[in-house]
Write a protein that holds these residues in place. Sequence first.
Motif, PDB file in Angstrom:
ATOM      1  N   MET A  41       0.832  -1.206   0.000  1.00 19.67           N
ATOM      2  CA  MET A  41       0.000   0.000   0.000  1.00 19.67           C
ATOM      3  C   MET A  41       0.864   1.253   0.000  1.00 19.67           C
ATOM      4  SD  MET A  41      -2.739  -1.381   2.822  1.00 19.67           S
ATOM      5  CE  MET A  41      -3.358   0.233   3.277  1.00 19.67           C
ATOM      6  N   HIS A  42       1.927   1.233   0.794  1.00 17.31           N
ATOM      7  CA  HIS A  42       2.839   2.379   0.871  1.00 17.31           C
ATOM      8  C   HIS A  42       3.445   2.692  -0.494  1.00 17.31           C
ATOM      9  CE1 HIS A  42       5.999   4.778   3.081  1.00 17.31           C
ATOM     10  NE2 HIS A  42       6.676   4.491   1.972  1.00 17.31           N
ATOM     11  N   GLU A  43       3.934   1.671  -1.168  1.00 16.74           N
ATOM     12  CA  GLU A  43       4.572   1.907  -2.471  1.00 16.74           C
ATOM     13  C   GLU A  43       3.555   2.318  -3.535  1.00 16.74           C
ATOM     14  OE1 GLU A  43       7.593   2.365  -2.473  1.00 16.74           O
ATOM     15  OE2 GLU A  43       8.024   1.414  -0.555  1.00 16.74           O
ATOM     16  N   LEU A  44       2.346   1.748  -3.483  1.00 18.57           N
ATOM     17  CA  LEU A  44       1.314   2.207  -4.414  1.00 18.57           C
ATOM     18  C   LEU A  44       0.908   3.637  -4.092  1.00 18.57           C
ATOM     19  CD1 LEU A  44      -1.008  -0.925  -4.785  1.00 18.57           C
ATOM     20  CD2 LEU A  44       0.829  -0.166  -6.305  1.00 18.57           C
ATOM     21  N   GLY A  45       0.984   4.016  -2.818  1.00 17.66           N
ATOM     22  CA  GLY A  45       0.751   5.407  -2.452  1.00 17.66           C
ATOM     23  C   GLY A  45       1.738   6.332  -3.135  1.00 17.66           C
ATOM     24  N   HIS A  46       3.024   5.925  -3.157  1.00 17.02           N
ATOM     25  CA  HIS A  46       4.012   6.710  -3.898  1.00 17.02           C
ATOM     26  C   HIS A  46       3.671   6.741  -5.389  1.00 17.02           C
ATOM     27  CE1 HIS A  46       6.631   7.557  -0.625  1.00 17.02           C
ATOM     28  NE2 HIS A  46       7.051   6.323  -0.443  1.00 17.02           N
ATOM     29  N   LEU A  47       3.277   5.597  -5.928  1.00 19.04           N
ATOM     30  CA  LEU A  47       2.962   5.518  -7.352  1.00 19.04           C
ATOM     31  C   LEU A  47       1.899   6.534  -7.742  1.00 19.04           C
ATOM     32  CD1 LEU A  47       3.183   4.026 -10.128  1.00 19.04           C
ATOM     33  CD2 LEU A  47       1.283   2.596  -9.321  1.00 19.04           C
ATOM     34  N   VAL A  48       0.865   6.703  -6.921  1.00 18.94           N
ATOM     35  CA  VAL A  48      -0.205   7.634  -7.290  1.00 18.94           C
ATOM     36  C   VAL A  48       0.083   9.062  -6.854  1.00 18.94           C
ATOM     37  CG1 VAL A  48      -1.950   5.822  -7.335  1.00 18.94           C
ATOM     38  CG2 VAL A  48      -1.615   7.148  -5.234  1.00 18.94           C
ATOM     39  N   GLY A  49       1.214   9.286  -6.130  1.00 22.87           N
ATOM     40  CA  GLY A  49       1.638  10.653  -5.887  1.00 22.87           C
ATOM     41  C   GLY A  49       1.831  11.081  -4.455  1.00 22.87           C
ATOM     42  N   LEU A  50       1.691  10.175  -3.471  1.00 23.56           N
ATOM     43  CA  LEU A  50       1.917  10.551  -2.086  1.00 23.56           C
ATOM     44  C   LEU A  50       3.394  10.481  -1.731  1.00 23.56           C
ATOM     45  CD1 LEU A  50      -0.954   8.852  -0.026  1.00 23.56           C
ATOM     46  CD2 LEU A  50      -0.698  11.275  -0.614  1.00 23.56           C
ATOM     47  N   ASN A  51       3.818  11.399  -0.870  1.00 26.51           N
ATOM     48  CA  ASN A  51       5.184  11.432  -0.380  1.00 26.51           C
ATOM     49  C   ASN A  51       5.192  10.946   1.070  1.00 26.51           C
ATOM     50  OD1 ASN A  51       7.935  11.935  -0.274  1.00 26.51           O
ATOM     51  ND2 ASN A  51       7.759  14.017  -1.061  1.00 26.51           N
ATOM     52  N   HIS A  52       6.365  10.872   1.662  1.00 36.35           N
ATOM     53  CA  HIS A  52       6.493  10.525   3.067  1.00 36.35           C
ATOM     54  C   HIS A  52       5.949  11.614   3.974  1.00 36.35           C
ATOM     55  CE1 HIS A  52       9.972   7.373   2.702  1.00 36.35           C
ATOM     56  NE2 HIS A  52       8.778   6.854   2.486  1.00 36.35           N
ATOM     57  N   VAL A  53       5.502  11.213   5.145  1.00 39.32           N
ATOM     58  CA  VAL A  53       5.112  12.148   6.198  1.00 39.32           C
ATOM     59  C   VAL A  53       5.778  11.704   7.495  1.00 39.32           C
ATOM     60  CG1 VAL A  53       2.900  12.784   5.175  1.00 39.32           C
ATOM     61  CG2 VAL A  53       3.021  10.813   6.706  1.00 39.32           C
ATOM     62  N   ASP A  54       5.963  12.652   8.418  1.00 35.35           N
ATOM     63  CA  ASP A  54       6.594  12.348   9.693  1.00 35.35           C
ATOM     64  C   ASP A  54       5.628  11.722  10.693  1.00 35.35           C
ATOM     65  OD1 ASP A  54       9.092  13.318   8.902  1.00 35.35           O
ATOM     66  OD2 ASP A  54       8.576  15.375   9.473  1.00 35.35           O
ATOM     67  N   ASN A  55       4.330  11.873  10.466  1.00 38.54           N
ATOM     68  CA  ASN A  55       3.333  11.352  11.395  1.00 38.54           C
ATOM     69  C   ASN A  55       3.313   9.827  11.328  1.00 38.54           C
ATOM     70  OD1 ASN A  55       0.644  10.393  12.305  1.00 38.54           O
ATOM     71  ND2 ASN A  55       0.237  12.557  12.624  1.00 38.54           N
ATOM     72  N   THR A  56       3.677   9.185  12.419  1.00 36.99           N
ATOM     73  CA  THR A  56       3.851   7.728  12.413  1.00 36.99           C
ATOM     74  C   THR A  56       2.553   6.943  12.494  1.00 36.99           C
ATOM     75  OG1 THR A  56       4.231   7.799  14.807  1.00 36.99           O
ATOM     76  CG2 THR A  56       6.179   7.838  13.366  1.00 36.99           C
ATOM     77  N   SER A  57       1.410   7.645  12.517  1.00 38.00           N
ATOM     78  CA  SER A  57       0.132   6.934  12.491  1.00 38.00           C
ATOM     79  C   SER A  57      -0.310   6.632  11.064  1.00 38.00           C
ATOM     80  CB  SER A  57      -0.952   7.756  13.196  1.00 38.00           C
ATOM     81  OG  SER A  57      -1.282   8.907  12.435  1.00 38.00           O
ATOM     82  N   GLN A  58       0.450   7.110  10.079  1.00 36.95           N
ATOM     83  CA  GLN A  58       0.067   6.974   8.670  1.00 36.95           C
ATOM     84  C   GLN A  58       0.855   5.848   7.998  1.00 36.95           C
ATOM     85  OE1 GLN A  58      -2.461   9.201   7.875  1.00 36.95           O
ATOM     86  NE2 GLN A  58      -2.154   9.819  10.025  1.00 36.95           N
ATOM     87  N   VAL A  59       0.226   5.190   7.053  1.00 33.15           N
ATOM     88  CA  VAL A  59       0.930   4.207   6.239  1.00 33.15           C
ATOM     89  C   VAL A  59       2.070   4.861   5.473  1.00 33.15           C
ATOM     90  CG1 VAL A  59       0.681   2.752   4.170  1.00 33.15           C
ATOM     91  CG2 VAL A  59      -0.962   2.548   6.039  1.00 33.15           C
ATOM     92  N   MET A  60       1.944   6.159   5.147  1.00 28.78           N
ATOM     93  CA  MET A  60       2.975   6.830   4.375  1.00 28.78           C
ATOM     94  C   MET A  60       4.126   7.354   5.232  1.00 28.78           C
ATOM     95  SD  MET A  60       2.067   6.160   1.403  1.00 28.78           S
ATOM     96  CE  MET A  60       3.475   6.968   0.642  1.00 28.78           C
TER      97      MET A  60
END
Length: 272
Positions: A217-236
């Motif tokens: 899910m994380h890598e597909l998130g990058h594929l569709v345009g999401l970047n990393h976030v510092d909030n550790t409650s997120q998959v990203m």
Amino acid sequence: MSVIYLDPHGPRRPARRSDASPLKAVAMACGFALSIIVGIASVTGGGSPLARLIGQGPRPAADDPRAYAFMRETAGGVPVTWDPCLHIRLVVNSRFAPQGADVLLAEAVERVNAASGLTLEVVGPTTEEPDPQQTQRELALGRPGGSRAPVLVAWTTPDVMPKLKGSTIGLGGPIYRYGDSMDRAKYIGGVVTFDSPAMAQVLRGPDGHAMARAIVMHELGHLVGLNHVDNTSQVMAPSAHHGVYEFAAGDRAGLARLGSGGCPYDTGEPSG
């Protein structure tokens, strides 16, 4: 057409469109690894470092619907998106895939689609190998993983993809094309790769299936345009944390924005 390879371990701030040239360009916005074994070299003590780290780590931060960031934005601060009127077609190289990889991918695709409104679709297998040094010409050939072609999802090894060595278990990202007077900037291709031996080890660990799915899910998130976030409650978040196996409020808010980009003038089905 020029190609820019963005360093997958570079700054977390989303890259912005360059104003150096008005011509169309393609950029391989290489994703950032979901590193469940970040800092593995510093782990000491007996047993497997990976086994000790899976399911461990700091407690997740409080969920926050503002906890999202984009891989790339326009000069006006608008996230670059895929064309929501077209399916994002995926072809899969399963040469080194661990058992159950097809289920992991299907479940992750379902979650990305539900959260974003985009339509990622697995359309079949491929023997195409990921190319760690893909050239401008190769990107334009319409082969899987290139521009105007199906996205390449490859279950591979660090021997094939050296960037998967060490703490990196997955890489993912889209290919970007600058806009012009006839069409807006958008993503038009991409590649997602996984370290299959490392993923197999994840699957054998506590909550293995859920954690492995979150990596996809994380890598597909990058594929569709999401970047990393510092909030550790997120998959990203850049590292996996115990219990964070589903998209949280920030992930979902970011994905929803990425799915609402509006259809450009160019509505032809991509070739490939």
